[in-house]
Design an enzyme around this catalytic site. Structure first.
Site, mmCIF file in Angstrom:
data_model
loop_
_atom_site.group_PDB
_atom_site.id
_atom_site.type_symbol
_atom_site.label_atom_id
_atom_site.label_comp_id
_atom_site.label_asym_id
_atom_site.label_seq_id
_atom_site.Cartn_x
_atom_site.Cartn_y
_atom_site.Cartn_z
ATOM 1 N NE ARG A 38 -3.075 -3.984 -1.168
ATOM 2 C CZ ARG A 38 -2.607 -4.824 -0.254
ATOM 3 N NH1 ARG A 38 -1.306 -5.008 -0.139
ATOM 4 N NH2 ARG A 38 -3.416 -5.497 0.563
ATOM 5 N NE ARG B 201 -3.585 -2.261 2.710
ATOM 6 C CZ ARG B 201 -3.311 -3.442 3.254
ATOM 7 N NH1 ARG B 201 -2.118 -3.677 3.771
ATOM 8 N NH2 ARG B 201 -4.229 -4.396 3.288
ATOM 9 C CG HIS C 144 -5.803 -8.423 0.434
ATOM 10 N ND1 HIS C 144 -4.869 -8.328 -0.578
ATOM 11 C CD2 HIS C 144 -6.633 -7.362 0.280
ATOM 12 C CE1 HIS C 144 -5.126 -7.264 -1.315
ATOM 13 N NE2 HIS C 144 -6.186 -6.657 -0.820
ATOM 14 C CE1 TYR D 29 -6.404 -6.408 -7.546
ATOM 15 C CE2 TYR D 29 -7.035 -7.307 -5.410
ATOM 16 C CZ TYR D 29 -6.686 -6.231 -6.200
ATOM 17 O OH TYR D 29 -6.618 -4.975 -5.658
ATOM 18 C CE LYS E 13 -8.125 -0.332 4.168
ATOM 19 N NZ LYS E 13 -8.541 -0.268 2.745
ATOM 20 C CG HIS F 232 -4.854 0.110 -5.292
ATOM 21 N ND1 HIS F 232 -4.649 -0.548 -4.091
ATOM 22 C CD2 HIS F 232 -5.671 -0.699 -6.030
ATOM 23 C CE1 HIS F 232 -5.319 -1.681 -4.093
ATOM 24 N NE2 HIS F 232 -5.939 -1.797 -5.256
#
Length: 320
Positions: free
Chosen positions: A272, A163, A295, A304, A190, A269
């Site tokens: 990533r 990130r 994640h 994805y 995050k 982004h």
């Protein structure tokens, strides 16, 4: 009354109690990440300016005023995700001031539900900087101090599926070189707001040579400690300050433009998203992808994979 309101800020308090109250308030503020707090401050100012222009009271605000505000935002084409964040900012501002927030009223909730149904909630995703695009981007990096920094940023950001906030927070002390690549410690992120720390393996790779690019930047910039990716002053001097998250997005956009891509479609982004898209296209395990990207949601990563395999083994392949 909010928890913030339970911690008085009166100048009448004895010095010791006032000091303890300020400490308590600081901990309460820290329940939100710095980036979230900055966004809330910006959104609250937008709401206050809107109210001032129309003669409304922003703090405390009536539910009807909030409804008019979110309606005007929707009419102006503001995305629902942004409107939702601004409502959260209004709530945060009221709680911080010790007022009951109008955002919890049924009138406001109904208005938001109507906006969701009308404008939709689909997020506008930045295009992924896949491995093929990254290869072209780094080829366009000039052999200068800035070019070496940008190359290190693009490759490291991609290889670690970082990130933007994680990337700019990296220090030299967070990197440990091994025979296979780099062990990178992410102090806070995050999905790790409490700072337990996470370690990511960065392969040097046979195509990208990530470790070598990072080493070349550090040697050229003379960086032995502190922030890894730094801004450059006029004249080319290396700053002691790390890059901002905004700078990461600007650098990605600039190099996307250099290789003939639309800069508006790319951002921070994209690095990533590019790693995850490339990993999915290469048939990597979802769980191995999550080891790198960190994640928490399996469904997010599977998204994805689904996009990467949209035409693979298509149900209509045998008859269309």
């Amino acid at each position: 009354m909010s928890t913030l309101a339970l911690v008085p800020a009166s100048a009448q308090l004895p010095a010791l109690i006032a000091e303890e109250a300020e400490a308590a308030r600081s901990y309460l503020r820290e329940r939100h990440a710095p980036a979230t707090r900055r966004a809330y401050v910006s959104d609250a100012r937008i709401f206050a300016a809107w109210c001032q222009a129309r003669g409304y009271e922003a703090l405390p605000a009536l539910p009807e005023v909030v409804v008019l505000f979110v309606s005007s935002e929707a009419q102006a084409g503001v995305r629902y995700s942004t409107i939702s964040r601004r409502v959260a900012a209004i709530r945060y501002a009221h709680q911080a001031a010790g007022y009951e927030s109008p955002t919890g009223r049924d009138l406001v909730k109904a208005s938001l539900a109507g906006i969701r149904r009308t404008v939709g909630v689909a997020k506008v995703q930045k295009a992924p900087a896949t491995v093929e695009r990254i290869v072209e981007m780094v080829k366009s990096c000039p052999d200068t101090l800035q070019g070496r920094r940008d190359k290190a940023l693009l490759l490291l950001g991609f290889a670690g599926a970082f990130r933007r906030s994680e990337l700019v927070a990296l220090t030299v002390e967070d990197l440990e070189e091994t025979g296979d690549g780099l062990r990178v410690t992410i102090r806070k992120s995050k999905t790790d707001q409490e700072g337990a720390g996470q370690v990511v393996a960065i392969l040097n790779g046979s195509r990208l040579r990530v470790v070598e690019a990072v080493a070349a930047w550090r040697e050229a910039a003379g960086i032995t400690t502190g922030p890894l990716l730094r801004s450059l002053r006029k004249g080319g001097a290396v700053s002691v300050q790390g890059l901002s998250t905004k700078s990461v997005g600007e650098i990605v956009k600039a190099y996307a433009g250099r290789v003939g891509l639309d800069p508006a479609e790319f951002g921070g982004h994209s690095l990533r998203a590019g790693f995850l898209t490339s990993a999915a296209e290469a048939g990597a395990s979802v769980f191995k992808m999550m080891e790198v990207s960190r994640h928490k949601s399996l469904e997010t990563v599977k998204g994805y994979v689904r996009m990467a395999e949209l035409f693979k083994d298509h149900a209509g392949a045998a008859f269309l």
